[in-house]
Design an enzyme around this catalytic site. Sequence first.
Site, short mmCIF file in Angstrom:
data_model
loop_
_atom_site.label_atom_id
_atom_site.label_comp_id
_atom_site.label_asym_id
_atom_site.label_seq_id
_atom_site.Cartn_x
_atom_site.Cartn_y
_atom_site.Cartn_z
N LYS A 1 -0.78 7.99 3.13
CA LYS A 1 -1.11 6.57 3.26
C LYS A 1 -2.11 6.31 4.39
CE LYS A 1 3.63 5.65 2.62
NZ LYS A 1 4.78 4.78 2.88
N PRO B 1 0.82 -1.21 0.00
CA PRO B 1 0.00 0.00 0.00
C PRO B 1 0.86 1.27 0.00
CG PRO B 1 -0.65 -1.52 1.76
CD PRO B 1 0.66 -1.99 1.22
N GLU B 2 0.63 2.11 -0.99
CA GLU B 2 1.27 3.42 -1.01
C GLU B 2 0.14 4.45 -1.12
OE1 GLU B 2 4.92 3.83 -3.09
OE2 GLU B 2 5.42 1.72 -2.94
#
Length: 303
Positions: free
Chosen positions: A50, A2-3
């Site tokens: 994020k 996840p970015e």
Amino acid sequence: MPEGDTIHRLARALSPIWVGARVERLWLREHGEVETLRGARVHEVSALGKHLLVGLLGEREAWVLHTHLGMPGRWHPASEGAPWRQREVPAVELAVAGDVPPWRCTRPATCELLRRRALRLHPELLRLGPDLLAPPVPLDAVLRRARRSPNALAAELLLDQRVACGLGNVYKNELLFLFGVHPRTAVAALADDEITALFRRGAELLAANLGPGRRRTRGLGDAAPRGPRFWVYDRAGRPCLRCGETICLERVGDAARVTYWCPRCQADARTRERRAPDALAGAAPEGHSLHTRRVGRRVGGPL
Ligand SMILES: [Zn+2]
């Protein structure tokens, strides 16, 4: 992994199904069901770098469900009533009224329910730099923040969410390659225009990956992109797609994040000459290190 693009995509997917809906059940692993928020209205789903923020309007107070997925975490829909395996007990489950399955968040780095008024005093969120997916990105402010840590390494700079938020390890590796910057280059050795160009391109890459399809930094805009999705990320031991040299792998920085780089295209930090990003192919592979080691110092927390 996840970015910022992952979380912004998630917020865009959840907004139409959650915003305006009433909470049927909010369950937190640490607290059980939050009964005071049964019937609360979801009024906002937003991403900040994020971090995912879900705004909830209760009877008396406004609340925010804050999650940060870290590396293994994810939000996913679940059939109502479906059992979860012990090792996948979610940190939170949110069910809203209507024909919508509950959503669960498993293995996040952060999961907390906050009063909205406490958000502006949040120790992590307060320190975040500008969100690269919230245009226009104030690159002058990003540069000022970058200059606060002159001894940080280029590989650490791009991950430091206090400088700008949204970039993660995939984009870090790709950006350093695209600009011919060795990951162990000190921030002090980078020119102002190099730093702003890195973050400008970072913002562009994040934005280009907000649509459907898997994240990529190669073949963006192609109708039918072919070949590897990345220049160096996850390509250790394979030939550089620009010069043919073998891609190296090191753990760089105090957080020892996995870092991929081309020893020819990304000249050594101690000897490299500054050059334009489009004039990298002929750079000499001087003094590169093939072994894995930890170098540098810590510049930021796990924001
Ligand atoms: Zn190369």
